[in-house]
Design a protein around this motif. Sequence first.
Motif, PDB file in Angstrom:
ATOM      1  N   ARG A   1       0.698  -1.240   0.021  1.00 26.90           N
ATOM      2  CA  ARG A   1      -0.047  -0.142   0.081  1.00 26.90           C
ATOM      3  C   ARG A   1       0.881   1.138   0.133  1.00 26.90           C
ATOM      4  N   GLU A   2       1.908   1.284   0.771  1.00 31.42           N
ATOM      5  CA  GLU A   2       2.887   2.331   0.928  1.00 31.42           C
ATOM      6  C   GLU A   2       3.677   2.728  -0.435  1.00 31.42           C
ATOM      7  N   ALA A   3       4.013   1.387  -1.207  1.00 30.09           N
ATOM      8  CA  ALA A   3       4.625   1.475  -2.471  1.00 30.09           C
ATOM      9  C   ALA A   3       3.816   1.950  -3.475  1.00 30.09           C
ATOM     10  N   ASN A   4       2.484   1.604  -3.525  1.00 29.70           N
ATOM     11  CA  ASN A   4       1.605   2.113  -4.292  1.00 29.70           C
ATOM     12  C   ASN A   4       1.155   3.564  -4.174  1.00 29.70           C
ATOM     13  N   HIS A   5       1.272   3.905  -3.083  1.00 26.44           N
ATOM     14  CA  HIS A   5       1.000   5.585  -2.788  1.00 26.44           C
ATOM     15  C   HIS A   5       2.142   6.433  -3.430  1.00 26.44           C
ATOM     16  N   ALA A   6       3.295   5.807  -3.036  1.00 26.86           N
ATOM     17  CA  ALA A   6       4.643   6.514  -3.608  1.00 26.86           C
ATOM     18  C   ALA A   6       4.561   6.595  -5.038  1.00 26.86           C
ATOM     19  N   GLU A   7       4.073   5.576  -5.614  1.00 26.41           N
ATOM     20  CA  GLU A   7       3.717   5.437  -7.180  1.00 26.41           C
ATOM     21  C   GLU A   7       2.560   6.728  -7.692  1.00 26.41           C
ATOM     22  N   GLU A   8       1.667   6.609  -6.565  1.00 26.99           N
ATOM     23  CA  GLU A   8       0.777   7.672  -7.172  1.00 26.99           C
ATOM     24  C   GLU A   8       1.138   8.975  -6.940  1.00 26.99           C
ATOM     25  N   LEU A   9       2.116   9.325  -5.772  1.00 24.50           N
ATOM     26  CA  LEU A   9       2.593  10.692  -5.610  1.00 24.50           C
ATOM     27  C   LEU A   9       3.519  11.075  -6.851  1.00 24.50           C
ATOM     28  N   ASP A  10       4.202  10.101  -7.365  1.00 21.90           N
ATOM     29  CA  ASP A  10       5.059  10.360  -8.324  1.00 21.90           C
ATOM     30  C   ASP A  10       4.258  10.759  -9.647  1.00 21.90           C
ATOM     31  N   TRP A  11       3.164  10.130  -9.905  1.00 23.20           N
ATOM     32  CA  TRP A  11       2.231  10.569 -11.133  1.00 23.20           C
ATOM     33  C   TRP A  11       1.857  11.961 -10.728  1.00 23.20           C
ATOM     34  N   ARG A  12       1.524  12.554  -9.647  1.00 22.45           N
ATOM     35  CA  ARG A  12       0.945  13.761  -9.333  1.00 22.45           C
ATOM     36  C   ARG A  12       2.234  14.781  -9.579  1.00 22.45           C
ATOM     37  N   ILE A  13       3.189  14.387  -9.224  1.00 25.85           N
ATOM     38  CA  ILE A  13       4.501  15.287  -9.606  1.00 25.85           C
ATOM     39  C   ILE A  13       4.593  15.572 -11.050  1.00 25.85           C
ATOM     40  N   LYS A  14       4.432  14.324 -11.653  1.00 22.13           N
ATOM     41  CA  LYS A  14       4.570  14.631 -13.255  1.00 22.13           C
ATOM     42  C   LYS A  14       3.289  15.392 -13.987  1.00 22.13           C
ATOM     43  N   ALA A  15       2.050  15.235 -13.227  1.00 23.26           N
ATOM     44  CA  ALA A  15       1.029  16.195 -13.471  1.00 23.26           C
ATOM     45  C   ALA A  15       1.208  17.525 -12.942  1.00 23.26           C
ATOM     46  N   GLY A  16       2.197  18.052 -12.320  1.00 25.63           N
ATOM     47  CA  GLY A  16       2.356  19.134 -11.838  1.00 25.63           C
ATOM     48  C   GLY A  16       1.380  19.592 -10.420  1.00 25.63           C
ATOM     49  N   GLU A  17       1.099  18.831  -9.928  1.00 28.78           N
ATOM     50  CA  GLU A  17       0.255  19.052  -8.674  1.00 28.78           C
ATOM     51  C   GLU A  17       1.250  19.007  -7.446  1.00 28.78           C
ATOM     52  N   ILE A  18       2.312  18.517  -7.458  1.00 31.29           N
ATOM     53  CA  ILE A  18       3.089  18.189  -6.377  1.00 31.29           C
ATOM     54  C   ILE A  18       4.678  18.624  -6.719  1.00 31.29           C
ATOM     55  N   ARG A  19       5.468  19.475  -5.856  1.00 26.56           N
ATOM     56  CA  ARG A  19       6.648  19.936  -6.311  1.00 26.56           C
ATOM     57  C   ARG A  19       7.684  18.714  -5.634  1.00 26.56           C
ATOM     58  N   GLU A  20       7.439  18.385  -4.434  1.00 29.24           N
ATOM     59  CA  GLU A  20       8.619  17.399  -4.127  1.00 29.24           C
ATOM     60  C   GLU A  20       8.025  16.622  -2.900  1.00 29.24           C
ATOM     61  N   VAL A  21       8.342  15.137  -2.802  1.00 31.95           N
ATOM     62  CA  VAL A  21       8.033  14.231  -2.106  1.00 31.95           C
ATOM     63  C   VAL A  21       9.290  13.816  -1.088  1.00 31.95           C
ATOM     64  N   ILE A  22       9.181  13.825   0.188  1.00 32.12           N
ATOM     65  CA  ILE A  22      10.337  13.247   0.899  1.00 32.12           C
ATOM     66  C   ILE A  22       9.717  12.187   1.905  1.00 32.12           C
ATOM     67  N   PRO A  23      10.290  10.751   1.515  1.00 27.41           N
ATOM     68  CA  PRO A  23       9.773   9.693   2.327  1.00 27.41           C
ATOM     69  C   PRO A  23      10.302   9.525   3.423  1.00 27.41           C
ATOM     70  N   GLN A  24       9.850   8.887   4.593  1.00 28.10           N
ATOM     71  CA  GLN A  24      10.169   8.477   5.954  1.00 28.10           C
ATOM     72  C   GLN A  24      11.054   9.838   6.382  1.00 28.10           C
ATOM     73  N   TYR A  25       9.963  11.056   6.648  1.00 28.72           N
ATOM     74  CA  TYR A  25      10.362  12.198   6.903  1.00 28.72           C
ATOM     75  C   TYR A  25      10.496  12.204   8.554  1.00 28.72           C
ATOM     76  N   LYS A  26      11.453  12.517   9.183  1.00 30.23           N
ATOM     77  CA  LYS A  26      11.361  12.592  10.451  1.00 30.23           C
ATOM     78  C   LYS A  26      10.830  13.934  11.155  1.00 30.23           C
ATOM     79  N   ILE A  27       9.914  13.702  12.271  1.00 31.04           N
ATOM     80  CA  ILE A  27       9.512  15.019  12.988  1.00 31.04           C
ATOM     81  C   ILE A  27       9.939  14.619  14.535  1.00 31.04           C
ATOM     82  N   GLU A  28      10.387  15.461  14.942  1.00 30.49           N
ATOM     83  CA  GLU A  28      10.746  15.640  16.496  1.00 30.49           C
ATOM     84  C   GLU A  28       9.779  16.058  17.136  1.00 30.49           C
ATOM     85  N   LEU A  29       9.078  15.121  18.195  1.00 33.78           N
ATOM     86  CA  LEU A  29       7.927  15.735  18.837  1.00 33.78           C
ATOM     87  C   LEU A  29       8.554  15.970  20.193  1.00 33.78           C
TER      88      LEU A  29
END
Length: 120
Positions: free
Chosen positions: A32-60
């Motif tokens: 499911r996560e890999a399929n979502h990554a692929e969908e995000l790549d298509w959205r980059i190609k369509a111009g909806e998204i500028r950048e995707v950063i996987p496994q982004y660390k958030i300090e709480l």
Amino acid sequence: MYRQVNKNNYRTKSKYRNKTKNYNGRTYDSIREANHAEELDWRIKAGEIREVIPQYKIELKVKGRHIANYYVDFKVIMADGSIQFHEVKGMVLPLWQIKWKLTEALIDEIEPGAELLVIK
């Protein structure tokens, strides 16, 4: 999919029965996560998204004190500069729920104006 080898040298199944998947040179924790990554790549190609950063660390942090690190599946920077955090979930576990609620409470300090999304 087998992920671990125990001391008797035979493989055990994944704890949550997820199957890893490779996409675009990266191994994802679930199909499911890999399929979502692929969908995000298509959205980059369509111009909806500028950048995707996987496994982004958030300090709480609360009142300057480090509570935990949370690795969101994707930080997505949209074409208009707005930010979304995407969490792809299959099984919802108690520890994840706590970290997600803490992230929701602190989101304006972490990334003002960002949107949190759970993809199921």
